[in-house]
Design an enzyme around this catalytic site. Sequence first.
Site, mmCIF file in Angstrom:
data_model
loop_
_atom_site.group_PDB
_atom_site.id
_atom_site.type_symbol
_atom_site.label_atom_id
_atom_site.label_comp_id
_atom_site.label_asym_id
_atom_site.label_seq_id
_atom_site.Cartn_x
_atom_site.Cartn_y
_atom_site.Cartn_z
ATOM 1 N N HIS A 61 0.911 -1.468 0.224
ATOM 2 C CA HIS A 61 0.090 -0.305 -0.454
ATOM 3 C C HIS A 61 0.517 1.301 -0.405
ATOM 4 O O HIS A 61 0.394 2.423 -0.246
ATOM 5 C CB HIS A 61 -0.621 0.032 1.138
ATOM 6 C CG HIS A 61 -2.112 -1.165 1.451
ATOM 7 N ND1 HIS A 61 -2.777 -1.433 0.298
ATOM 8 C CD2 HIS A 61 -1.981 -3.058 2.099
ATOM 9 C CE1 HIS A 61 -3.450 -2.344 1.104
ATOM 10 N NE2 HIS A 61 -2.730 -3.042 1.886
ATOM 11 N N ARG A 62 1.909 0.748 -0.209
ATOM 12 C CA ARG A 62 3.090 2.202 0.002
ATOM 13 C C ARG A 62 2.321 3.165 -1.403
ATOM 14 O O ARG A 62 2.676 3.967 -1.246
ATOM 15 C CB ARG A 62 4.258 2.158 0.273
ATOM 16 C CG ARG A 62 5.129 1.144 1.039
ATOM 17 C CD ARG A 62 6.749 1.513 1.111
ATOM 18 N NE ARG A 62 7.615 0.825 2.473
ATOM 19 C CZ ARG A 62 7.823 -0.792 2.929
ATOM 20 N NH1 ARG A 62 7.441 -0.913 1.495
ATOM 21 N NH2 ARG A 62 7.968 -0.589 3.949
ATOM 22 N N ALA A 63 2.264 2.442 -2.618
ATOM 23 C CA ALA A 63 2.450 3.164 -3.445
ATOM 24 C C ALA A 63 0.867 4.430 -3.155
ATOM 25 O O ALA A 63 0.800 5.293 -3.524
ATOM 26 C CB ALA A 63 2.102 2.682 -4.846
#
Length: 396
Positions: free
Chosen positions: A280-282
């Site tokens: 979920h970093r993007a």
Amino acid sequence: MKRSVFPFTALVGQEKMKTALLLNAVDPAIGGVLISGQKGTGKSTAVRALAHILPQIDVVQGCPYNCDPADERMMCPSCRERFRPGESLPTVSRPMPLVELPLSATEDRVIGTLHVEQILATGERRFEPGLLAAANRGILYVDEVNLLDDHLVDILLDAAASGVNLVEREGISFVHPARFMLVGTMNPEEGELRPQFLDRFGLSLTVAGESEAMQRRRVVSRRIAFDLDPEGFVAGYADDEELLTALVDRARARLPQVMVSDEMLGRAVALAQEVKAQGHRADIGIVKTARALAAFLEEDEVRFDHIRDAARFVLPHRITTVALATAEQIEEKLEEALRRVADDRETADDVQPSTGQIEEWEDLPMQVPGSMAASNVGMLFTFLAEKKKSFSTRMN
């Protein structure tokens, strides 16, 4: 010996690189930026110049960790012990620190040294701060980050993500704040960065030398003028630097008030899903970067233009569906994802990136912010050009 630094606003071209650095300056929580490109393209010059346009910070006098005298949560143990009983901490204002990490640095030099022997002998904890302490509330710059030992890269990225540096030796630990903007530069000809480290950088971009003859002449003439008379050259850009400093400061103050609607959150998530970004970093990075861009543009709410421009910095190094892809193939894949997620009202021309050269910010024609969104950095530099024109009018 005082060394003059080439002004940030005097850099010719490289708007994409300058935009990524400015957005991280507005919100260091974006996670830093990785700049990849050929040697001699101004990467190190831009990073060192950035430190000189950032607003000064208030720190506790004599504190090696640059503690904020007004924020107990991010104080070192020593400052917190003095602050809690109500002691008024002496405060000084100083430029934001820029710490360069040499490739030869040892782990102790980076994280600091905990003297276990003295603790066992006297009962007093003694910690010698390292580079992470010096970089707190500033910029930590790693040139040729792809050549740095993997375990040191892991330490840097962990500290940048957590905001603290935890040192443990023989069952004894010491923790201190370590919030910094991480900037890494690299030449891909000398080796790539491992994928698990690459993903930890908030933004990434690739730079190249200027291809247009007029731009190359500007690079040469300005560099020669700076070398002949550094102080005079820097003085010539003092007003531009002052304006940019004020804009960064105002954007930081506005950032907490910038709203992100459910629709824009959905667009950010959809873009990450389109390129099959892992984790979920993007998604988080797109939203944080879009908020920083909106704050810089003095807007109160994130729009799809902001989401789209943010994605062009956040997603390229996270696209996993194109094996062994070139930079051109990755860009094509990203543009396809942007077209699919874009509003029905937007045409393909609106989404396609500009193929023309972007002029430096002081020479940009006055346009409505957003009209150059397809150029990836057009909104920000058009906005800067308008601010410069307004500033010059007031000065005259």
